[in-house]
Design a protein around this motif. Structure first.
Motif, PDB file in Angstrom:
ATOM      1  N   THR A 144      -3.852  -4.014  -1.847  1.00 46.07           N
ATOM      2  CA  THR A 144      -2.604  -4.433  -1.207  1.00 46.07           C
ATOM      3  C   THR A 144      -2.837  -4.606   0.283  1.00 46.07           C
ATOM      4  O   THR A 144      -2.603  -3.695   1.086  1.00 46.07           O
ATOM      5  N   PHE A 145      -3.286  -5.764   0.630  1.00 47.70           N
ATOM      6  CA  PHE A 145      -3.757  -6.095   1.976  1.00 47.70           C
ATOM      7  C   PHE A 145      -2.737  -5.718   3.040  1.00 47.70           C
ATOM      8  O   PHE A 145      -3.125  -5.120   4.089  1.00 47.70           O
ATOM      9  N   ARG A 146      -1.483  -5.988   2.860  1.00 50.80           N
ATOM     10  CA  ARG A 146      -0.483  -5.821   3.921  1.00 50.80           C
ATOM     11  C   ARG A 146      -0.275  -4.354   4.300  1.00 50.80           C
ATOM     12  O   ARG A 146       0.317  -4.073   5.343  1.00 50.80           O
ATOM     13  N   ARG A 147      -0.724  -3.417   3.491  1.00 51.36           N
ATOM     14  CA  ARG A 147      -0.542  -2.001   3.761  1.00 51.36           C
ATOM     15  C   ARG A 147      -1.693  -1.374   4.543  1.00 51.36           C
ATOM     16  O   ARG A 147      -1.643  -0.180   4.857  1.00 51.36           O
ATOM     17  N   TYR A 148      -2.689  -2.141   4.854  1.00 51.47           N
ATOM     18  CA  TYR A 148      -3.885  -1.621   5.494  1.00 51.47           C
ATOM     19  C   TYR A 148      -3.988  -2.038   6.958  1.00 51.47           C
ATOM     20  O   TYR A 148      -3.687  -3.193   7.319  1.00 51.47           O
ATOM     21  N   TRP A 149      -4.389  -1.093   7.784  1.00 49.39           N
ATOM     22  CA  TRP A 149      -4.846  -1.444   9.114  1.00 49.39           C
ATOM     23  C   TRP A 149      -6.211  -2.119   8.953  1.00 49.39           C
ATOM     24  O   TRP A 149      -7.009  -1.739   8.101  1.00 49.39           O
ATOM     25  N   LEU A 150      -6.463  -3.085   9.817  1.00 51.41           N
ATOM     26  CA  LEU A 150      -7.680  -3.884   9.707  1.00 51.41           C
ATOM     27  C   LEU A 150      -8.482  -3.822  10.999  1.00 51.41           C
ATOM     28  O   LEU A 150      -7.903  -3.851  12.093  1.00 51.41           O
ATOM     29  N   TYR A 151      -9.788  -3.758  10.837  1.00 50.21           N
ATOM     30  CA  TYR A 151     -10.688  -3.587  11.962  1.00 50.21           C
ATOM     31  C   TYR A 151     -11.803  -4.631  11.915  1.00 50.21           C
ATOM     32  O   TYR A 151     -12.220  -5.057  10.835  1.00 50.21           O
ATOM     33  N   TRP A 152     -12.282  -4.980  13.086  1.00 49.50           N
ATOM     34  CA  TRP A 152     -13.577  -5.632  13.214  1.00 49.50           C
ATOM     35  C   TRP A 152     -14.520  -4.612  13.857  1.00 49.50           C
ATOM     36  O   TRP A 152     -14.189  -4.017  14.885  1.00 49.50           O
ATOM     37  N   VAL A 153     -15.673  -4.491  13.251  1.00 51.16           N
ATOM     38  CA  VAL A 153     -16.691  -3.550  13.711  1.00 51.16           C
ATOM     39  C   VAL A 153     -18.003  -4.317  13.772  1.00 51.16           C
ATOM     40  O   VAL A 153     -18.263  -5.164  12.912  1.00 51.16           O
ATOM     41  N   CYS A 197     -15.738  -6.788   8.713  1.00 52.89           N
ATOM     42  CA  CYS A 197     -14.322  -6.478   8.631  1.00 52.89           C
ATOM     43  C   CYS A 197     -14.146  -5.215   7.781  1.00 52.89           C
ATOM     44  O   CYS A 197     -14.917  -4.967   6.840  1.00 52.89           O
ATOM     45  N   ASN A 198     -13.161  -4.435   8.161  1.00 52.93           N
ATOM     46  CA  ASN A 198     -12.937  -3.128   7.564  1.00 52.93           C
ATOM     47  C   ASN A 198     -11.438  -2.945   7.347  1.00 52.93           C
ATOM     48  O   ASN A 198     -10.644  -3.216   8.251  1.00 52.93           O
ATOM     49  N   ALA A 199     -11.064  -2.527   6.160  1.00 48.85           N
ATOM     50  CA  ALA A 199      -9.666  -2.245   5.831  1.00 48.85           C
ATOM     51  C   ALA A 199      -9.529  -0.762   5.544  1.00 48.85           C
ATOM     52  O   ALA A 199     -10.307  -0.201   4.771  1.00 48.85           O
ATOM     53  N   ARG A 200      -8.521  -0.144   6.152  1.00 49.69           N
ATOM     54  CA  ARG A 200      -8.408   1.308   6.053  1.00 49.69           C
ATOM     55  C   ARG A 200      -6.947   1.715   5.888  1.00 49.69           C
ATOM     56  O   ARG A 200      -6.054   1.188   6.562  1.00 49.69           O
ATOM     57  N   ARG A 201      -6.727   2.680   4.980  1.00 48.89           N
ATOM     58  CA  ARG A 201      -5.371   3.184   4.781  1.00 48.89           C
ATOM     59  C   ARG A 201      -5.421   4.657   4.406  1.00 48.89           C
ATOM     60  O   ARG A 201      -5.967   4.995   3.352  1.00 48.89           O
ATOM     61  N   PRO A 202      -4.872   5.515   5.236  1.00 51.85           N
ATOM     62  CA  PRO A 202      -4.767   6.923   4.833  1.00 51.85           C
ATOM     63  C   PRO A 202      -3.725   7.077   3.736  1.00 51.85           C
ATOM     64  O   PRO A 202      -2.694   6.391   3.752  1.00 51.85           O
ATOM     65  N   TYR A 203      -3.997   7.925   2.760  1.00 46.86           N
ATOM     66  CA  TYR A 203      -3.071   8.129   1.649  1.00 46.86           C
ATOM     67  C   TYR A 203      -3.173   9.581   1.235  1.00 46.86           C
ATOM     68  O   TYR A 203      -4.168  10.001   0.664  1.00 46.86           O
ATOM     69  N   PHE A 204      -2.140  10.323   1.564  1.00 49.42           N
ATOM     70  CA  PHE A 204      -2.131  11.767   1.328  1.00 49.42           C
ATOM     71  C   PHE A 204      -3.396  12.377   1.929  1.00 49.42           C
ATOM     72  O   PHE A 204      -3.635  12.262   3.113  1.00 49.42           O
ATOM     73  N   ASN A 205      -4.235  13.011   1.148  1.00 46.74           N
ATOM     74  CA  ASN A 205      -5.399  13.702   1.695  1.00 46.74           C
ATOM     75  C   ASN A 205      -6.681  12.886   1.548  1.00 46.74           C
ATOM     76  O   ASN A 205      -7.788  13.438   1.586  1.00 46.74           O
ATOM     77  N   THR A 206      -6.540  11.569   1.429  1.00 47.63           N
ATOM     78  CA  THR A 206      -7.731  10.734   1.355  1.00 47.63           C
ATOM     79  C   THR A 206      -7.540   9.496   2.213  1.00 47.63           C
ATOM     80  O   THR A 206      -6.471   9.292   2.778  1.00 47.63           O
ATOM     81  N   VAL A 207      -8.587   8.714   2.348  1.00 49.33           N
ATOM     82  CA  VAL A 207      -8.522   7.456   3.094  1.00 49.33           C
ATOM     83  C   VAL A 207      -9.168   6.375   2.243  1.00 49.33           C
ATOM     84  O   VAL A 207     -10.335   6.507   1.834  1.00 49.33           O
TER      85      VAL A 207
END
Length: 120
Positions: free
Chosen positions: A28-37, A96-106
């Motif tokens: 679910t792309f819209r729920r993730y913060w997105l990074y360039w690294v 490109c990196n997509a990241r989403r914290p979810y409870f006790n995981t990422v």
């Protein structure tokens, strides 16, 4: 199946421009913060830019501030990095990196990278 596929890299002269793209699928792309690294030859990973879910917040490393612009298209699951006034020190593999914290995981997804080489 989660996929992040970068494109748009290449060889460019100093002072030139490139636009990187990242096509995402499988989450679910819209729920993730997105990074360039990026990772320069012989160096570690360097965070370049980040954009929040709704594009209301963007943040940049000091080394690229004023030259790079991150953007996203949630309707089409795309992330972009417009790179202007490129310098030799921008030479690196860009991820490109997509990241989403979810409870006790990422949830943390990465693309395979695209090479950017700035050279005359």
């Amino acid at each position: 199946q989660v996929q992040l596929v970068e494109s748009g890299g290449g060889l460019v002269q100093p002072g030139g421009s490139l636009r990187l793209s990242c096509a995402a699928s499988g989450f679910t792309f819209r729920r993730y913060w997105l990074y360039w690294v990026r990772q320069a030859p012989g160096k570690g990973l360097e965070w370049v830019a980040v954009i929040n879910t709704g594009s209301s917040g963007t943040y940049y490393a000091d080394s690229v501030k004023g030259r790079f612009t991150i953007s996203r298209d949630n309707a089409n699951n795309k992330l972009y990095l417009q790179m202007n006034s490129l310098k030799s020190e921008d030479t690196a593999v860009y991820y490109c990196n997509a990241r989403r914290p979810y409870f006790n995981t990422v949830f943390d997804y990465w693309g395979q990278g695209t090479q950017v080489t700035v050279s005359s």
